[in-house]
Design a protein around this motif. Structure first.
Motif, mmCIF file in Angstrom:
data_model
loop_
_atom_site.group_PDB
_atom_site.id
_atom_site.type_symbol
_atom_site.label_atom_id
_atom_site.label_comp_id
_atom_site.label_asym_id
_atom_site.label_seq_id
_atom_site.Cartn_x
_atom_site.Cartn_y
_atom_site.Cartn_z
ATOM 1 N N ALA A 32 0.876 -1.165 0.000
ATOM 2 C CA ALA A 32 0.000 0.000 0.000
ATOM 3 C C ALA A 32 0.917 1.220 0.000
ATOM 4 N N LEU A 33 0.700 2.127 -0.939
ATOM 5 C CA LEU A 33 1.545 3.311 -1.071
ATOM 6 C C LEU A 33 0.680 4.560 -1.008
ATOM 7 N N ASP A 48 4.868 7.014 1.501
ATOM 8 C CA ASP A 48 4.876 6.082 2.623
ATOM 9 C C ASP A 48 4.410 4.736 2.093
ATOM 10 N N VAL A 49 5.096 3.667 2.507
ATOM 11 C CA VAL A 49 4.817 2.338 1.975
ATOM 12 C C VAL A 49 4.656 1.348 3.121
ATOM 13 N N THR A 57 6.621 -7.831 7.403
ATOM 14 C CA THR A 57 6.012 -6.562 7.009
ATOM 15 C C THR A 57 7.007 -5.443 7.282
ATOM 16 N N GLN A 58 7.124 -4.513 6.332
ATOM 17 C CA GLN A 58 8.004 -3.368 6.494
ATOM 18 C C GLN A 58 7.214 -2.094 6.263
ATOM 19 N N ARG A 59 7.544 -1.071 7.042
ATOM 20 C CA ARG A 59 7.015 0.264 6.822
ATOM 21 C C ARG A 59 8.204 1.130 6.458
ATOM 22 N N LEU A 60 8.135 1.777 5.306
ATOM 23 C CA LEU A 60 9.260 2.584 4.869
ATOM 24 C C LEU A 60 8.780 3.787 4.077
ATOM 25 N N THR A 61 9.706 4.678 3.808
ATOM 26 C CA THR A 61 9.448 5.839 2.970
ATOM 27 C C THR A 61 10.290 5.706 1.717
ATOM 28 N N LEU A 62 9.688 5.988 0.563
ATOM 29 C CA LEU A 62 10.433 6.028 -0.689
ATOM 30 C C LEU A 62 10.764 7.482 -1.006
ATOM 31 N N VAL A 63 12.032 7.730 -1.300
ATOM 32 C CA VAL A 63 12.529 9.067 -1.583
ATOM 33 C C VAL A 63 13.078 9.068 -3.003
ATOM 34 N N LYS A 64 12.683 10.041 -3.799
ATOM 35 C CA LYS A 64 13.182 10.107 -5.179
ATOM 36 C C LYS A 64 14.507 10.862 -5.198
ATOM 37 N N GLU A 76 11.395 3.483 11.965
ATOM 38 C CA GLU A 76 10.386 2.436 11.913
ATOM 39 C C GLU A 76 10.715 1.331 10.917
ATOM 40 N N GLN A 77 11.658 1.569 10.037
ATOM 41 C CA GLN A 77 11.976 0.569 9.031
ATOM 42 C C GLN A 77 12.601 -0.645 9.709
#
Length: 98
Positions: A32-33, A48-49, A57-64, A76-77
């Protein structure tokens, strides 16, 4: 890679939220993004992913970073996500943004 948009209320601006599933290296993933929105209501340019597989299960942020995506460095990752999985999530973001 398929995706499904999650829509909000019809009377407001909708920030991008979607779900997707994919397989990579014989592992099936569900994700889920959501576009990250600051407390001031502004888009931050990140996503946020929530990423789930039978590995956990992982919670992470994708940064361009230019034309490339990378995982953020938040507390939290859990564990270290493989860059090729991040690249696949970046591809689906590109497809959804069309």
């Amino acid at each position: 890679m398929d995706f499904q948009l999650v829509s909000g209320r019809p009377d407001t601006i909708d920030h991008l939220v979607f779900t997707t599933t994919f397989s990579h290296n014989n592992v099936f993933y569900k994700a889920a993004l959501a576009e990250t929105v600051s407390w001031d209501g502004l888009l931050t340019g990140t996503y946020d992913v929530l990423l789930q597989s039978d590995k956990g299960t992982q919670r992470l942020t994708l940064v361009k970073d230019g034309e490339h995506w990378r995982a953020g460095e938040e507390i939290e990752q859990i564990g270290i996500i493989q860059q090729d999985v991040v690249d696949l999530l970046g591809l689906v973001i590109k497809e959804v943004r069309r």
